[in-house]
Design an enzyme around this catalytic site. Structure first.
Site: not given
Ligand code: PAF
Length: 277
Positions: A28, A33
């Site tokens: 996700n 990230h």
């Protein structure tokens, strides 16, 4: 970008690499990230992002089943960000048999998040150690958003003498200050506009401390009460020493405010470092 699903394929692929950086995730993928991947690329020529939703770190109420799984979308974003390899083992790869050996973290893992999510850090430490053994990177990047997780993984790496340089990454935020998180997608429109209050509340504590206020317990209490008035269900808002996440002693200059609170049915966490001059 290569996608590798088995431990043996990954080992074979990495056997010729001298320096790699691992970015462990549960998928996700969002800009938070991607910032870890970017930092990873500055550290090593080959970045391996792992995507594995780790059952061991969820308690029943955390709902492993509902964790968003967005693999195709994740791969697109990671490729654009310059990630080299995605390692996405399935459960049979990571846990071919029920996991019976665990990494049991020390007392710090029982506090804060550990109090509200019993067994969570035991699951995190176990899977991270396993991923480290599989990838054998020289560097690994973790976000400061999960401040306690980062602190525990640093200690784990030190205590087990793992030859891995743990790199921390600043939290990426939306324009209104809300920390990016996979959970934000569960917020309703009204909750989403309320959500930055957690960060704002921490900012007020920061300002007060930088202005000389040292009544930490009173500040923690006021912050919790204020969030509750706006409909938050507060697990904790606390001021801790950055090192060891213990209560600050007098004159402590490196502090962090840590908070966890639920809005509707979505539990959010955030933190803010304070360095007193
Ligand atoms: O931070 C996360 O996404 C997870 O806790 C981690 C480190 C990937 C372990 O499953």
């Amino acid at each position: 970008m290569e996608v590798i699903r088995t431990i043996s394929d990954l080992r074979r692929r990495l056997s010729t690499e001298n320096e790699t950086c691992c970015v462990p995730t549960m998928g996700n993928i969002h800009d938070g990230h991607l910032s870890l991947v970017k930092i990873g690329k500055e550290r090593a020529p080959t970045v391996i992002t792992t995507i594995f939703v780790n059952r061991l770190q969820f308690s029943q109420s955390d709902d492993f089943a509902h964790y968003p799984r967005t693999f195709d979308d994740d791969c697109e974003k990671l490729a654009v960000a310059g990630n080299d390899i995605v390692f996405c083992p399935d459960e049979d790869q990571m846990y071919p048999e029920p996991q019976l050996f665990f990494i049991d973290p020390p007392k710090v893992a029982k506090r804060l998040e550990g109090r509200f999510r019993p067994g969570h850090f035991r699951g995190v430490c176990t899977v991270v150690t396993k991923l480290f053994n599989v990838v054998q990177p020289q560097h690994a990047v973790f976000g400061k958003k999960d401040y306690q997780q980062l602190a525990i993984i640093r200690e784990l790496t030190e205590q087990l003498a793992l030859p891995i340089n743990i790199v921390s990454a600043e939290t990426v935020r939306a324009e209104d200050g809300l920390a990016l998180s996979s959970r934000n997608r569960f917020l309703t429109e009204t909750e989403r506009s309320e959500a930055p209050r957690l960060r704002d509340t921490m900012n007020k504590i920061k300002t007060a401390i930088l202005d000389g206020d040292r009544k930490y317990v009173a500040m923690e209490y006021a912050a919790g009460a204020s969030l509750a008035r706006y409909g938050w269900n507060v697990d904790y808002v606390v001021i801790r020493a950055q090192k060891g996440l213990r209560r600050p002693t007098e004159g402590e200059s490196k502090l962090v405010v840590l908070g966890a609170a639920t809005l509707g049915s979505t539990r959010l966490i955030d933190n803010l470092e304070i360095n007193v001059e």
